[in-house]
Scaffold this active site. Structure first.
Site: not given
Length: 656
Positions: A501, A544
């Site tokens: 990611s 996140k």
């Protein structure tokens, strides 16, 4: 300022909204049993139920779902089958002989009454006896006529005398050889060991005779001998009696017990694969495979069925009902657990724990239902009890021990988004990570991954670094490879890093260094990429985003932005705090599909291509060409010096 390539996500896209139709209250929905959630499995199980030759079914399992009740619900909808029992009668005229017979379980009481009648009068009704037996046994009557009131308790036994009229499920747990297969016990009497039919201790297979037994595959992982014994029983249809004390022999040799049982093995895919590795026949001997999904897909199934299932859980546990707002809050939370807005969690253990806590709080506050505030209260209590790691992280930011810059612009520095998972901790949380890059356009094309060299990176992370290398090759290797040398570092990271990611963030940091173009530090980035720059979805998107908001608030940042893969919009299920920040203009969330959009947002320059004037790729290409020219000039100067030196040395040689 150039025009943006992408628009911000509006607040209405930040959390799922479920269409319940005209109904809004829990009591307006019909109760739905577990088996109704999987209609496709019902049909296959019905076929398994009706086929006498089918003996083994393998079903995928997942934590928190009551599969026993699910299969029980399925059985209730199947055509009824009469339950059977095994009966043993010892031949009292011959030492050590005991014969097995099958009787209908619902006729156990009548059969015992007939035994008493035979002992008392020597007479019996043929018709009544036949009604108890599953099939005729020519040698049964003589054995019964030899029984009397003194030997009947030792010479006659029904292994499973429950009077259930139809087949049922036996839940087999904590298995060993005795609990599963039974035991021929030995009685120490008059200085010697003896055995009789009375010492036959039935196992779970005897109790499940004529019906079903459900076994967790984990029971066989550490005791494979049990599985091979069970497989032998299924093939032969009989079970020989064994004694736990094998050193002592007795004269009793009972007939093998006839076993007519259907076995359901349940386990997750890892357990199934482990069993298959130990016995590759599993796929060939299994009659059917059933898959229970751990999530309910509302895009394929009616959401009313899921709400009816929630109603079942609440009713069975005798909990307070959900209000309209409480139901919507629970659906939203269930979807977040799945990390997808089209799915709802079927982890009923987790659901029941939450609802039980809510029931307790609502009852204490004399409420007549569980509303959204009650659910939020429980979630807040759980968060406070588990957020010790977050408090430590916050302290590190406030005390400047962890450097995360959210103001200004920097070359070669970018805020990536990560999810931290602590061993032994049930919840993960999001936290930004500072990613830095250094490098120059005078190398052999190598991008050095410091985490990998320090052995702090997993295989997926290593793969993402290779993809970054592939992106640079694809973008700039026209006609010659880009001569770069660069380092990429996850700053202040002391544990293992894995996942892809951060590939988008790392690539942008490298481009910033090569183009000498600064990156806005009030923006954070998450996303994987392919070799062509396409931005790919990542996991943990909600954690996140919430982690970045937390850090920015600590740094008193009010103009925040986050770049996420557009493919992750379907996963957004954010807290009310994030939604408020978006509504107030404090946070902007940009969905992107290609790295070119990220370049424009982060560096305020168009990505373009290597031939497009004043684009980022063109700037890097020109710098590379200038560097090549300098290298050529240097090489030319060196060659001229070498030639001059050679001439001088030649003249000196001729003078000598």
């Amino acid at each position: 300022m150039i025009a943006l390539l992408t628009e911000k996500i509006t607040a209405d896209k930040l959390a799922p909204v479920f269409n319940l139709g005209p109904r809004s209250k829990l009591e307006e929905f019909d109760t739905v049993t577990r088996d109704q959630l999987f209609p496709e499995n019902n049909e296959l199980f019905s076929l398994f139920h009706e086929t006498s030759a089918a003996k083994l079914l393998v079903a995928t399992d997942f934590d928190g779902f009551d599969h026993i009740k699910s299969f029980s619900d399925m059985l209730q909808n199947m055509p009824n089958k009469r339950a059977k029992s095994i009966c043993y009668v010892e031949d009292v005229t011959k030492v050590g002989r005991a014969h097995a017979f099958e009787i209908w379980r619902d006729q156990t009481v009548l059969f015992k009454q007939l035994i008493e009648q035979i002992i008392a009068t020597g007479e019996f009704s043929d018709e009544q006896l036949s009604s108890c037996l599953i099939k005729p046994y020519a040698n049964l009557v003589p054995l019964l006529l030899n029984l009397n009131e003194f030997n009947v308790e030792q010479a006659f036994k029904v292994l499973a005398d429950e009077q259930s009229p139809t087949v049922s499920l036996v839940d087999a747990v904590n298995l060993d050889e005795t609990t599963l297969f039974g035991n021929l016990d030995k009685l120490y009497k008059n200085s010697s060991y003896t055995s009789s039919v009375a010492q036959l201790i039935p196992g779970l297979l005897h109790q499940a005779h004529g019906g079903y037994i459900v076994i967790k595959i984990d029971e066989f992982i550490n005791n494979s001998a049990l599985w091979y014994q069970l497989k032998s029983v299924l093939r032969q249809g009989t079970l020989n009696w064994q004694s736990s004390n094998k050193t002592v022999q007795t004269e009793l040799k009972p007939d093998p017990a006839p076993i007519d049982v259907k076995v359901i093995l349940v386990g997750d895919r890892l357990a199934i694969s482990q069993l298959a590795e130990g016995d590759r026949e599993i796929s060939s001997i299994a009659s059917s495979f059933i898959d229970f999904s751990s999530e309910f897909n509302i895009s394929e199934k009616n959401i009313a069925n899921y709400i009816g299932y929630i109603k079942l859980l609440i009713t069975d546990a005798n909990l307070l009902p959900l209000s309209s707002c409480g139901l919507k809050r629970l659906l939203r939370l269930s979807s977040r657990w799945c990390e997808h807005n089209n799915y709802l969690s079927l982890n009923e253990a987790k659901l029941l724990t939450l609802l039980s806590y809510c029931h307790q709080i609502a009852s204490t506050n004399t409420l007549d239902c569980i509303d959204s505030d009650t659910i939020n209260t429980v979630l807040a209590l759980q968060h406070e009890a588990l957020n010790g790691h977050i408090r430590l992280s916050n302290e590190g930011i406030i005390e400047k021990q962890i450097i995360l810059e959210t103001h200004g612009k920097k070359i070669g520095q970018i805020n990536g988004l990560s999810v931290l998972e602590i061993h032994g901790h049930p919840e993960s949380f999001g936290e930004p990570v500072r990613i830095t890059a250094t490098g120059h356009l005078n190398g052999d094309g190598d991008i050095s991954d410091v985490e990998r060299k320090a052995e702090l990176a997993g295989n997926i992370h290593a793969k993402s670094m290779m993809i970054i290398q592939g992106f640079f090759t694809h973008t700039f290797a026209k006609p010659l490879p880009l001569p770069i040398s660069a380092n990429l570092v996850f700053e202040q990271s002391y544990g293992e890093i894995d996942g892809d990611s951060a590939a988008l963030a790392g690539t942008c940091a490298l481009l910033s260094v090569l183009a000498h173009r600064p990156i806005a530090q009030n923006l954070a980035v998450t996303g994987a990429i392919d070799q062509f720059g396409t931005v790919l979805a990542v996991g943990g998107i909600n954690e996140k985003l919430e982690g970045f908001l937390r850090i920015c608030e600590l740094n008193e940042q009010t103009d925040m932005g986050v770049l996420i893969p557009a493919a992750n919009i379907i996963n957004l299920n954010l807290s009310d705090k994030i939604i408020a920040a978006v509504n107030n203009g404090q946070l902007a969330i940009y969905p992107i599909t290609h790295i070119d959009q990220a370049i424009e947002l982060l560096m305020d320059i168009k990505a373009g291509n290597i031939d497009e004037d004043k684009s980022l790729y063109n700037v890097i290409n020109q710098l590379a060409e200038e560097n090549d020219k300098l290298d050529d000039d240097e090489n030319s100067l060196v060659n001229k010096l070498k030639q001059l030196c050679s001439k001088i040395m030649g003249k000196q040689g001729s003078n000598n």
